[in-house]
Structure formats: C-alpha cells, structure tokens
Design an enzyme around this catalytic site. Structure first.
Site, short mmCIF file in Angstrom:
data_model
loop_
_atom_site.label_atom_id
_atom_site.label_comp_id
_atom_site.label_asym_id
_atom_site.label_seq_id
_atom_site.Cartn_x
_atom_site.Cartn_y
_atom_site.Cartn_z
N LYS A 25 38.82 40.83 53.27
CA LYS A 25 39.50 39.54 53.31
C LYS A 25 39.72 39.19 54.77
O LYS A 25 40.62 39.74 55.41
CB LYS A 25 40.84 39.58 52.57
CG LYS A 25 41.54 38.22 52.59
CD LYS A 25 42.52 38.06 51.45
CE LYS A 25 43.08 36.64 51.44
NZ LYS A 25 43.85 36.34 50.22
N ARG A 33 44.76 40.54 30.87
CA ARG A 33 46.00 40.88 31.56
C ARG A 33 46.16 42.40 31.56
O ARG A 33 45.97 43.06 30.54
CB ARG A 33 47.21 40.25 30.85
CG ARG A 33 47.20 38.73 30.91
CD ARG A 33 48.44 38.15 30.24
NE ARG A 33 48.37 36.71 30.16
CZ ARG A 33 48.70 35.89 31.14
NH1 ARG A 33 49.15 36.39 32.28
NH2 ARG A 33 48.61 34.58 30.98
N VAL A 70 42.36 40.75 42.19
CA VAL A 70 41.99 41.71 41.14
C VAL A 70 40.51 41.56 40.80
O VAL A 70 39.79 42.55 40.64
CB VAL A 70 42.86 41.51 39.89
CG1 VAL A 70 42.36 42.38 38.73
CG2 VAL A 70 44.31 41.84 40.20
N ASP A 83 46.68 41.57 50.33
CA ASP A 83 45.59 41.73 49.38
C ASP A 83 44.72 42.94 49.74
O ASP A 83 44.24 43.66 48.87
CB ASP A 83 44.73 40.46 49.34
CG ASP A 83 45.50 39.28 48.79
OD1 ASP A 83 46.44 39.50 48.01
OD2 ASP A 83 45.16 38.13 49.14
N GLY A 93 42.91 30.98 48.68
CA GLY A 93 43.02 29.78 47.87
C GLY A 93 41.67 29.32 47.35
O GLY A 93 40.85 30.13 46.92
N GLY A 96 38.19 34.93 49.71
CA GLY A 96 38.72 33.78 50.43
C GLY A 96 40.21 33.62 50.20
O GLY A 96 40.86 34.41 49.50
N LYS A 127 42.19 36.16 42.19
CA LYS A 127 41.02 36.48 43.02
C LYS A 127 41.02 37.94 43.47
O LYS A 127 39.97 38.57 43.51
CB LYS A 127 40.98 35.58 44.26
CG LYS A 127 40.67 34.13 44.01
CD LYS A 127 40.41 33.38 45.30
CE LYS A 127 41.53 33.49 46.30
NZ LYS A 127 42.80 32.90 45.81
#
Length: 213
Positions: free
Chosen positions: A32, A187, A17, A43, A106, A104, A15
């Site tokens: 956040k 990735r 990234v 984060d 999770g 958010g 989330k």
C-alpha cells in the site's frame, strides 16, 4: 510491470481483506504505497498479520498521520505525493516469482495531489484491476460508475470481489458491468490467517484463470 491493483467502489468496502486474500492466493507481494491515518493499526500491519508469508509485505512509501484523503493529509504535513516516485518504487519491487498486489486508498477518484487521482496512478503502474464492492444503499450506482470510469480509461479489469452477505445486486452488477465475479468473501467471524487462507484457496483457481485470460 506485473501489478494487480485493488480498488474499491468507496471507502470501507473491504479492500484490505480482499487484498490480503488475493496476495495469499497468488503468493504475491502486498504493497500500500500511500497510507493516510496512523492512529490505529495500518492496512500494512493488518495484512502482515494475515498472510502466511509476512515477509512479502512491503512498507508504505508515504505514511501520513491524518485520516483523510491523501492529498489533504499530505498538504497538512507539507508533503507532495508524486506518482512517478510510486511507479519507480513499484519497478524496484518487481519479482517474476511474486507479483505485486497494490492496494489503493478509497476509490478511483481519490486525489493524490492537486492533479493526480488514483485512476491516474493505476494507469501509470500499468496494472490490472480488481474492484472490491459491498452491498449498501447506493452501491449499484457506485459499482457502475467505477466500471464506467475504468472502461473509459481503457484499464484492464480482472473482475469483482464482493464482500459480506450475498445480495442479488451482485448478479446485476456483473451483468451490467460485463466484468466477471471473482469471488465473494463472507463476513469473518474471526479475521485471522486461517480465514484468509481458506478464502485464498477458494478463489485461487478462478482468479488464476481470469488473470491469464
């Protein structure tokens, strides 16, 4: 309110990234509101290091030391997380020139307190949702349960961002959920501002089209 909420099908699906790439693509603010776990880099700190304009990163409203569900971490510290307080801060952060990308914790059913879940917060913020997914054993189930919960709640969904290596599961999830694919973030060999800027440029045209649809 001009809010975009980044949720995931679970924890650890990318989330942060994805939120950084979305914020970079839109020239948006990143926020956040609830951070649980302060032992390592938060984060917010990660996104601040990844955006070309780190001044658009807003500080957390709740900073909880314990790396756990927000309601448990808050309970441990004798704190109650109030969705109204988060919504009020979101209103203060509204800026016509810079939409607010909210990350958010999770997935949708992560509890903020004894009564309010992340899904309730999304509704309170009147946000459009971007769902972040990653392929793993059981991810189809998690994707479709997330989509079902959003539909039942009547929450507008922009689409999916898939993280990691491509898998045909992505095509199935898009078809079955009826939510479009925004992009897939590969990735990162090296996660830095250059990587985020490239991904942001790739997703920007499609993302803007979906947001205005």
């Amino acid at each position: 309110m001009n809010n975009i909420f980044i949720t995931g099908i679970g924890t650890g699906v990318g989330k942060t990234v994805a939120a950084a790439c979305v914020a970079e693509a839109l020239g948006a603010q990143y926020w956040k509101p609830v951070q649980a776990g302060l032992q390592d880099t938060t984060d917010t700190q990660t996104v601040r290091a990844l955006l070309s304009n780190p001044s658009l990163v807003r500080d957390e409203l709740y900073r909880l030391r314990m790396p756990a569900s927000p309601h448990l971490a808050a309970r441990r510290e004798g704190i109650t997380i109030f969705e109204d307080r988060i919504a009020e801060q979101a209103r203060k952060l509204q800026d016509p020139a810079h939409p607010l990308v909210v990350e958010g914790a999770g997935g949708l059913m992560v509890p903020l307190n004894g009564e309010v879940f992340m899904l309730d917060l999304i509704k309170k913020l009147e946000a459009k949702v971007i769902v972040v997914a990653q392929n793993y054993l059981g991810s189809i189930n998690h994707c479709l349960l997330t989509a079902m919960a959003l539909k039942q709640a009547g929450i507008p969904v922009v689409g999916w961002i898939f993280n990691g290596d491509h898998h045909t599961n992505e095509d199935d999830v898009v078809e079955w959920s009826h939510y479009p694919r925004i992009t897939r973030i590969p990735r990162a060999r090296k996660l830095n501002r250059d990587f985020v800027q490239v991904q942001a440029e790739l997703m920007r045209p499609h993302l803007q089209t979906l947001l205005t649809a």
